[in-house]
Design a protein around this motif. Structure first.
Motif, PDB file in Angstrom:
ATOM      1  N   TYR A  86       0.726  -1.161  -0.052  1.00  0.00           N
ATOM      2  CA  TYR A  86       0.038   0.152  -0.022  1.00  0.00           C
ATOM      3  C   TYR A  86       0.872   1.217   0.109  1.00  0.00           C
ATOM      4  CZ  TYR A  86      -3.508  -3.263   1.282  1.00  0.00           C
ATOM      5  OH  TYR A  86      -4.513  -4.215   1.285  1.00  0.00           O
ATOM      6  N   TYR A  87       2.092   1.316  -0.076  1.00  0.00           N
ATOM      7  CA  TYR A  87       2.962   2.353   0.172  1.00  0.00           C
ATOM      8  C   TYR A  87       3.087   2.913  -1.164  1.00  0.00           C
ATOM      9  CZ  TYR A  87       6.772   5.366   1.010  1.00  0.00           C
ATOM     10  OH  TYR A  87       7.402   6.659   1.360  1.00  0.00           O
ATOM     11  N   GLY A  88       2.836   4.308  -1.103  1.00  0.00           N
ATOM     12  CA  GLY A  88       3.074   5.159  -2.252  1.00  0.00           C
ATOM     13  C   GLY A  88       1.555   5.572  -2.868  1.00  0.00           C
ATOM     14  N   ALA A  89       0.577   5.558  -1.838  1.00  0.00           N
ATOM     15  CA  ALA A  89      -0.953   5.871  -2.255  1.00  0.00           C
ATOM     16  C   ALA A  89      -0.851   7.349  -2.602  1.00  0.00           C
ATOM     17  CB  ALA A  89      -1.685   5.634  -1.168  1.00  0.00           C
ATOM     18  N   GLU A  90      -0.008   8.141  -2.188  1.00  0.00           N
ATOM     19  CA  GLU A  90      -0.098   9.568  -2.378  1.00  0.00           C
ATOM     20  C   GLU A  90       0.853  10.308  -3.286  1.00  0.00           C
ATOM     21  OE1 GLU A  90       1.396   8.212   0.361  1.00  0.00           O
ATOM     22  OE2 GLU A  90       0.198   8.629   1.991  1.00  0.00           O
ATOM     23  N   PHE A  91       1.601   9.144  -4.078  1.00  0.00           N
ATOM     24  CA  PHE A  91       2.689   9.517  -4.910  1.00  0.00           C
ATOM     25  C   PHE A  91       2.090  10.180  -6.324  1.00  0.00           C
ATOM     26  CE2 PHE A  91       5.773   7.963  -8.330  1.00  0.00           C
ATOM     27  CZ  PHE A  91       7.029   8.608  -7.542  1.00  0.00           C
ATOM     28  N   ALA A  92       1.166   9.736  -6.746  1.00  0.00           N
ATOM     29  CA  ALA A  92       0.314  10.817  -7.842  1.00  0.00           C
ATOM     30  C   ALA A  92       0.234  11.958  -7.367  1.00  0.00           C
ATOM     31  CB  ALA A  92      -0.650   9.929  -8.523  1.00  0.00           C
ATOM     32  N   THR A  93      -0.508  12.478  -6.373  1.00  0.00           N
ATOM     33  CA  THR A  93      -0.619  13.765  -5.772  1.00  0.00           C
ATOM     34  C   THR A  93       0.629  14.501  -5.747  1.00  0.00           C
ATOM     35  OG1 THR A  93      -2.856  13.042  -4.590  1.00  0.00           O
ATOM     36  CG2 THR A  93      -1.811  15.127  -4.107  1.00  0.00           C
ATOM     37  N   PHE A  94       1.572  13.529  -4.963  1.00  0.00           N
ATOM     38  CA  PHE A  94       3.254  14.598  -4.914  1.00  0.00           C
ATOM     39  C   PHE A  94       3.433  14.656  -6.115  1.00  0.00           C
ATOM     40  CE2 PHE A  94       7.620  13.154  -5.295  1.00  0.00           C
ATOM     41  CZ  PHE A  94       8.254  14.103  -4.390  1.00  0.00           C
ATOM     42  N   LEU A  95       3.376  13.929  -7.238  1.00  0.00           N
ATOM     43  CA  LEU A  95       3.935  14.298  -8.779  1.00  0.00           C
ATOM     44  C   LEU A  95       3.539  15.587  -9.194  1.00  0.00           C
ATOM     45  CD1 LEU A  95       4.102  10.913 -10.228  1.00  0.00           C
ATOM     46  CD2 LEU A  95       6.176  12.277  -9.454  1.00  0.00           C
ATOM     47  N   GLU A  96       2.175  15.854  -8.961  1.00  0.00           N
ATOM     48  CA  GLU A  96       1.483  17.174  -9.285  1.00  0.00           C
ATOM     49  C   GLU A  96       2.009  18.246  -8.814  1.00  0.00           C
ATOM     50  OE1 GLU A  96      -3.097  15.675 -10.122  1.00  0.00           O
ATOM     51  OE2 GLU A  96      -2.510  16.390  -8.316  1.00  0.00           O
TER      52      GLU A  96
END
Length: 248
Positions: A86-96
């Protein structure tokens, strides 16, 4: 001297921070060197977990850049569960909001697609409706039916050609992406998730069904150029339909 857990956790993810004062090993000796080794191992493990979760994003930016980017991410988003799936759930938002990749506007949505594939893989099993069952339903009853999907189903929409980008980076024979908006349906008919490019109106069709509205409402929401035959084919091939409620 006991080191506060919050101080320890913050320092373990940030190599620029000093080793927490008073840290010692079980024999009471200073443990600065051991802490540094452990800190490096944690960062490497989390970076590897992100690479495994987002292989296409990794390929698009390169291993070295991804590792540096992951170092920034893991300091901002430490793990909240020992389950690395489950690690990385915030990754897409971080990339923004990550300025060095601002010129790659499609990257956050490619990450969302990869995250959806991962969630689909780990979703609970469910028994799907068979094609034979659907064929026994009279057309007039089908039009007023409500559909529910199995837990593995995911829908990802983007103004970018995310499916084409994903495919071009996972299949060498795939054509080059064309600039267009794309919506992707993810199903899991066997063990691995299967992404498919939805026809025009397919996302609106799925969203309407997801709101609990009836089959005819979903067709109307999809628009006049909607390819219903292709859409139903995707759902049945992907074993995506969990239940058809006829209101009986």
């Amino acid at each position: 001297m006991t080191v506060p857990q919050s101080q320890f956790s913050t320092a373990i993810l940030d190599p620029e921070l000093a080793v927490p004062a008073g840290l010692s090993d079980p024999e009471g000796r200073p443990a600065g060197r051991r802490f540094s080794v452990y800190r490096n191992n944690v960062a490497v493990s989390l970076t590897d977990a992100l690479k495994q979760a987002f292989p296409v994003v990794t390929k698009l930016v390169g291993d070295e850049f991804f590792a540096a980017m992951a170092g920034v991410f893991l300091r901002q988003h430490p793990p909240t569960t020992p389950l690395m799936m489950y690690y990385g759930a915030e990754f897409a938002t971080f990339l923004e909001g990550f300025e060095p990749v601002a010129h790659l506007g499609y990257l956050p949505d490619v990450a969302r697609l990869e995250q959806a594939l991962r969630l689909s893989y780990h979703a609970a099993d469910a028994e799907p409706v068979s094609p034979e069952t659907m064929q026994t339903i009279a057309p007039d009853r089908l039009m007023v039916a409500q559909f529910s999907m199995v837990p593995a189903v995911r829908l990802v929409q983007s103004q970018w050609p995310i499916y084409s980008i994903w495919l071009a980076n996972t299949d060498e024979s795939a054509p080059a992406p064309q600039m267009r908006a794309e919506a992707v349906l993810i199903t899991r008919p066997e063990y691995d998730p299967m992404p498919v490019l939805l026809p025009q109106g397919g996302a609106e069709f799925m969203q309407t069904l997801g709101k609990g509205q009836c089959f005819s409402d979903a067709i109307e929401a999809a628009g006049e150029n909607f390819d219903l035959t292709t859409m139903i084919g995707h759902l049945l091939t992907g074993q995506a339909i969990a239940e058809i409620n006829l209101g009986d």
